[in-house]
Design a protein around this motif. Structure first.
Motif, mmCIF file in Angstrom:
data_model
loop_
_atom_site.group_PDB
_atom_site.id
_atom_site.type_symbol
_atom_site.label_atom_id
_atom_site.label_comp_id
_atom_site.label_asym_id
_atom_site.label_seq_id
_atom_site.Cartn_x
_atom_site.Cartn_y
_atom_site.Cartn_z
ATOM 1 N N ARG A 41 0.836 -1.213 0.000
ATOM 2 C CA ARG A 41 0.000 0.000 0.000
ATOM 3 C C ARG A 41 0.867 1.257 0.000
ATOM 4 O O ARG A 41 0.543 2.240 -0.653
ATOM 5 C CB ARG A 41 -0.956 0.003 1.181
ATOM 6 C CG ARG A 41 -2.105 -0.994 0.970
ATOM 7 C CD ARG A 41 -3.157 -0.939 2.045
ATOM 8 N NE ARG A 41 -3.819 0.356 2.165
ATOM 9 C CZ ARG A 41 -4.794 0.803 1.379
ATOM 10 N NH1 ARG A 41 -5.209 0.055 0.380
ATOM 11 N NH2 ARG A 41 -5.349 1.976 1.581
ATOM 12 N N VAL A 59 -3.872 -0.933 -4.098
ATOM 13 C CA VAL A 59 -3.824 -2.137 -3.262
ATOM 14 C C VAL A 59 -4.999 -2.086 -2.285
ATOM 15 O O VAL A 59 -5.071 -1.170 -1.462
ATOM 16 C CB VAL A 59 -2.486 -2.221 -2.483
ATOM 17 C CG1 VAL A 59 -2.455 -3.463 -1.601
ATOM 18 C CG2 VAL A 59 -1.308 -2.206 -3.445
ATOM 19 N N ALA A 88 -3.596 3.440 -3.403
ATOM 20 C CA ALA A 88 -4.975 2.963 -3.430
ATOM 21 C C ALA A 88 -5.190 1.809 -4.403
ATOM 22 O O ALA A 88 -6.262 1.196 -4.390
ATOM 23 C CB ALA A 88 -5.911 4.115 -3.766
ATOM 24 N N ALA A 142 -7.287 -2.585 0.947
ATOM 25 C CA ALA A 142 -6.841 -2.438 2.331
ATOM 26 C C ALA A 142 -6.844 -3.741 3.122
ATOM 27 O O ALA A 142 -6.519 -3.746 4.293
ATOM 28 C CB ALA A 142 -7.717 -1.409 3.037
#
Length: 189
Positions: free
Chosen positions: A49, A56, A54, A58
């Motif tokens: 990340r 990847v 973004a 969360a």
């Protein structure tokens, strides 16, 4: 065809046979729930990340989701990072030109050929990474590591069934760097 359409829902259409790869799709990190899992998965996810923002999601993905959501997510992904295992068959839902980055068990480089062949047939880039030392492998004794190295030096297969089941840590910086290089190479292809 019919089974896939049923899984996707009524009226769903399959994507064209060779859709263009999304230029900045998801970089998905999937882990295994039990054996052969990445132990330091939270560290890897945080580093991915930090490096790719973004792109990847969360959370760490697992392939226990409904088929329709797996198909949609992988169709929107430009890369899949995952330990070796049956979940990698889901690479078939990815666009040609996407990247699969397979995390192999210690001393088991030959396992990369299984999903590597599948990826090549689907026109997907395939790269592998494996722990460079026994210290990263969960519960691997010095004797087991020495035995694997001895088999390799005798041109015997160092990868035993027991080795393939071991969970392992990844060198987070190394994986993130190699993934970044592979993504650049895939974009240039």
């Amino acid at each position: 065809g019919r089974a896939v359409r049923l899984a996707l829902g009524a009226g769903a259409r399959l994507p064209p046979a060779t859709p263009p790869a999304p230029p900045a799709g998801w970089i998905l990190f999937a882990n295994r729930p039990a054996h052969r899992r990445v132990i330091n998965d939270r560290d890897l996810l945080a580093a991915l990340r930090a490096a790719h923002g973004a792109r990847v999601p969360a959370r760490v993905y697992d392939f226990g989701q409904p088929l329709a959501s797996t198909v949609r997510l992988l169709a929107e992904s430009s890369a899949l990072v995952s330990p070796h295992g049956a979940g990698l068959t889901n690479l078939l839902w990815m666009h040609p030109g996407a990247l699969v980055f397979e995390l192999l068990p210690f001393m088991c480089a030959r396992l990369g050929s299984f999903y590597g062949a599948m990826a090549r047939a689907a026109l997907i880039e395939h790269r592998t990474w494996q722990p460079p030392s026994a210290e990263l492998v969960d519960g691997l004794s010095e004797a087991e590591a020495a035995g694997a190295f001895a088999r390799r030096t005798r041109d015997e297969e160092p990868c035993t069934l027991e080795m393939t089941k071991r969970s392992f840590n990844v060198d987070v910086d190394d994986v993130v760097r190699e993934l970044g290089d592979a993504l650049l190479d895939a974009e240039d292809a």
